[in-house]
Each structure stands twice: as structure tokens, then as C-alpha cells.
Enzyme design. Structure first.
Site, PDB file in Angstrom:
ATOM      1  N   ASP A 181       0.860  -1.178   0.000  1.00 30.61           N
ATOM      2  CA  ASP A 181       0.000   0.000   0.000  1.00 30.61           C
ATOM      3  C   ASP A 181       0.901   1.234   0.000  1.00 30.61           C
ATOM      4  OD1 ASP A 181      -1.702   2.124   0.624  1.00 30.61           O
ATOM      5  OD2 ASP A 181      -3.005   0.864   1.875  1.00 30.61           O
ATOM      6  N   HIS A 182       0.879   1.974  -1.100  1.00 32.43           N
ATOM      7  CA  HIS A 182       1.816   3.092  -1.244  1.00 32.43           C
ATOM      8  C   HIS A 182       1.488   4.255  -0.312  1.00 32.43           C
ATOM      9  CE1 HIS A 182       5.215   4.865  -2.923  1.00 32.43           C
ATOM     10  NE2 HIS A 182       4.880   4.963  -4.197  1.00 32.43           N
TER      11      HIS A 182
END
Length: 430
Positions: A402-403
Site C-alpha cells: 500500500d503506497h
């Protein structure tokens, strides 16, 4: 209905031939009086039993009258709005963006109401997509008995399935959702096609596990900004060690050591070094929940669909103990005997396709987790040792993250460090 003075002769907006003499309900009003629109911009959303359609503006201008409300039923030729084509500033506003979303993601993205529209769950028309309506008909569920937990009261597949499974018609605690932008991107309705027109067809109902996991995967892919880091690990010595131990333990009947057991042990070690990879965002996306435990899930492929059992406290268990639990939980998964407790509390997930094949893939993060490791089939490859190429067994790694929580540099360090641990199993003891 709402209206305003026009600068010139207003252009009437009427419902085109929609092929429904009985009329179609209006489920969304996308504009308000005074809004500037351009040609082909969506004005209203209509929904029949088979499809959802957007009624576009035939011309650009300023909306001077809106003649329908959410819940009204309209037929061919009905007057729904007036647009003043002589108003100034009509060319400065672009139409709402359209995103072409491929399946199965589109099924989980909800068309959100604008400020000019606020559908309610118990209005004249239940607020649900055609796919949800079809599911309700198949399960003999009355949509008017459901309070939708989607944004704006929209009824979701989970709401229908919850009632079908014996849950409450109106959940007391709505599903938590990430805050969305003020002007959310829209998507086209799911195609409604009569496939029998083109040849013989068969209808096969999805299993309950497939319906639930499919909706979860679509939501996760749509709402989590995925990035996947690809890498390789040299497992030549580890594989030799694993096979040796399995030969020695063959007579004792103990569970075989799998590569997945070693991967879980190594990743548990790394979650201590990189704690963000085992964290979770809260429902609003404002805070990061750091966990002082390491529970790890693994994707198990069953005849009924994908499930993710969880092994607890992996960081405190030996590889042999992990292998035993893997075998036990995998057996329960195949037999359909997993309980809800068996699949809760995970911090990190591993999805291994090593027994099947492939060189890389993009695993979908299992929310509310923020990372997942995908593993493909190991292959012998030439590796340069400084003097010559040597045959080494290389394991492909695919780390999706998850950036919003993890940046690319941290992901690259994670896979590089994992490669070091797998290359020399003794380092896991340090």
C-alpha cells in the site's frame, strides 16, 4: 421543481427512447439549477431491472430547471431539465471524468451521489446496482427491507448476502469506509448482455466463498494504491537443507518442511525489522495501527474458492511448528471446516504459486493489511559469482504494498533483506 431565469430560449432535455413503456426510476440527479454543463455531460442516472444508464446533456449551457427528483419514474419523451444555451461561460467546464474499469473491479466501485443528489435507503426506489438487484432476486431478498451500508445509503452485495445468511436487515454498525474525494471519479455501468443471443450458454452460480472473496478483492484493488516490487532470492542451499531434513524426518511421520514454512519464518523476522509492513490503516485513513504481534496469513486454494487461514505468533514458533500448523489449516480449508477465528487477525499474507508455475504476478493486498508477498516457481538460473556463472535455484518474489503506508525504497529493502535470509538460513537465528 427547481428553476431559474434564462438569458434566452432554453433547450428542453427529454428522455430518449429507453425501451421501457412503464418508465424507469431516477436514482441520481447529477446537476443542480445554476450548474454549467457541456454537451454529453451526465445529468441524471436512470436504473431499470437490467441496466443503469446515464442521461447526458444534449447541449452545453447553464441548467435553469430540473424537473425530476430522485425516486421519480420517467418514460420516453418526459421533460427532465431545461438548459440555457446562451449563458456565458459554457465552454469552461469539462465533463465529469470517466474511468474504464475492467472486471472484477468495477463491480465493487460505487457510483457516489453528488451534492445535488442524496438517495436514501428507504426512499421510493431502493438504491442498488443492477448486479445487486439480480443477486437479490436470485436469493429472493426484498431490497426494501435492507438499509444500505454503502455511501449515500447504497445497498451493496454484502448487505444482501448478510440478510440471506440470516443477518439483520438493518445493520446497527455500518461498514467503515475510506473518505472519498469531493468529486469522485465515475465509471460506466456493468454491461447487461443477453449472451444466449450468440449461442448456447450455461449459468453456474458462484460459491459463497467466491462471492465473498470476489467482493473483497475488488474492493481492495479499487481502494488501495497497489505497487508491486519484483525480486529474486537464491534458495539453492535452503532447498538442499529442506530436502535433507525431510529425508531425515520421513520415518518419524512428522509434517514435511515446506518452502512456505521457511518463508513465513523469514517474513516474521522481517516484520520485526520493518514494522510498517505488518501495520494497518484505520478506517478513515488518518492513523497507522502498529501491532506488537505477528500473525501471518497464507492463501489456500480450495474447490470452493480462495481462503486465507492465519497462523498466530509466527515469530515465536519454529519452522517445524509452522509447518505442522500449515498442514493442519490447509487440511481444514480443503474440508471446508475453517472457522471465522481461523481467518482473523492477520498482519501480513503470503500467496505461493510455487507448486503451479509462473515467473511473477501482482498479488492483491488483503485489507486491512498493507502488504502481501507473492511467490512463484523457483528455477535454475546462471548467476555470476565474480569469476564465472554458476547454476543457482532462484525464487521469484512479488511484494505488493500500500503506497500510502510504504514507499518504494522500503519495499526494495524488504525484498533484498528477505533474499539475504533465504540465501543463508543461519541468519534467521541471529
Amino acid at each position: 421543481m427547481a428553476s431559474a431565469m434564462a438569458n434566452g430560449t432554453p433547450q428542453e432535455v427529454r428522455v430518449p427512447d429507453i425501451g421501457s413503456p412503464d418508465g424507469i426510476p431516477v436514482i441520481e440527479v447529477l446537476v443542480a439549477v445554476g450548474d454549467t454543463v457541456v454537451a454529453e455531460q451526465g445529468l441524471f442516472t436512470l436504473e431499470s431491472d437490467k441496466a443503469t444508464m446515464e442521461l447526458p446533456a444534449p447541449v452545453g449551457g447553464v441548467v435553469v430547471a430540473v424537473e425530476v427528483r430522485v425516486g421519480d419514474t420517467v418514460s420516453d419523451g418526459a421533460l427532465v431539465a431545461l438548459i440555457d444555451t446562451g449563458a456565458s461561460g459554457t465552454a469552461s467546464v469539462a465533463p465529469a471524468p470517466v474511468i474504464d474499469v475492467s472486471p472484477p473491479v468495477a463491480a465493487a466501485i460505487e457510483v457516489l451521489p453528488t451534492k445535488a443528489s442524496a438517495p436514501h435507503a428507504h426512499g421510493r426506489v431502493p438504491y442498488a446496482s443492477p448486479a445487486v438487484r439480480a443477486l437479490a432476486r436470485r436469493l429472493d431478498i426484498d431490497l426494501e427491507a435492507i438499509t444500505g451500508t454503502g455511501r449515500g445509503g447504497r445497498i451493496t452485495r454484502a448487505d444482501v448476502q448478510n440478510l440471506a445468511d440470516g443477518g439483520a436487515a438493518s445493520p446497527s454498525v455500518p461498514v467503515a469506509r475510506m473518505d472519498m474525494p469531493e468529486h469522485p471519479a465515475r465509471h460506466l455501468p456493468w454491461p447487461s448482455v443477453d449472451f444466449a443471443r450468440f449461442g448456447e450458454t450455461d449459468v453456474v452460480a458462484l460459491s459463497r466463498i467466491q462471492r465473498i472473496s470476489g467482493a473483497n478483492l475488488a474492493r481492495n484493488w479499487a481502494l488501495i494504491p497497489h505497487v508491486t516490487q519484483h525480486d529474486e532470492a537464491d534458495i539453492t542451499d535452503l532447498e538442499s537443507f529442506r530436502l535433507q531434513i525431510n529425508r531425515e524426518q520421513a520415518e518419524g511421520g512428522d509434517a514435511k518442511l515446506t518452502m512456505l514454512a521457511f518463508l513465513m519464518k523469514a517474513c516474521a523476522r522481517l516484520l520485526g525489522e520493518f514494522p510498517r509492513f505488518g501495520a494497518s490503516l484505520d478506517a478513515q485513513g488518518d492513523n497507522l495501527i502498529m501491532k506488537r504481534y505477528v500473525h501471518m496469513g497464507f492463501a489456500a486454494d480450495t474447490a470452493d474458492g480462495l481462503v486465507v487461514p492465519v497462523i498466530r505468533d509466527v515469530d515465536h514458533k519454529s519452522v517445524t511448528s509452522i509447518a505442522r500448523e500449515l498442514a493442519s489449516l490447509a487440511g481444514k480449508a480443503r474440508a471446508g471446516q475453517l472457522t471465522a477465528a481461523d481467518m482473523q487477525g492477520g498482519c501480513f499474507t503470503i500467496s505461493s504459486l510455487g507448486g503451479i508455475g509462473g515467473t511473477a504476478f501482482t498479488p492483491i493486498i488483503n485489507a486491512p493489511e498493507v502488504a502481501i508477498l507473492g511467490v512463484s516457481r523457483a528455477a535454475m538460473k546462471p548467476q555470476w559469482d565474480g569469476q564465472a556463472f554458476q547454476p543457482r535455484l532462484m525464487l521469484p518474489l512479488s511484494l505488493s504494498y500500500d503506497h500510502r503506508v510504504i514507499d518504494g525504497a522500503a519495499a526494495a529493502r524488504f525484498t533484498a533483506r528477505l533474499g539475504v535470509l533465504l540465501a543463508d538460513v543461519r541468519r534467521m537465528l541471529l
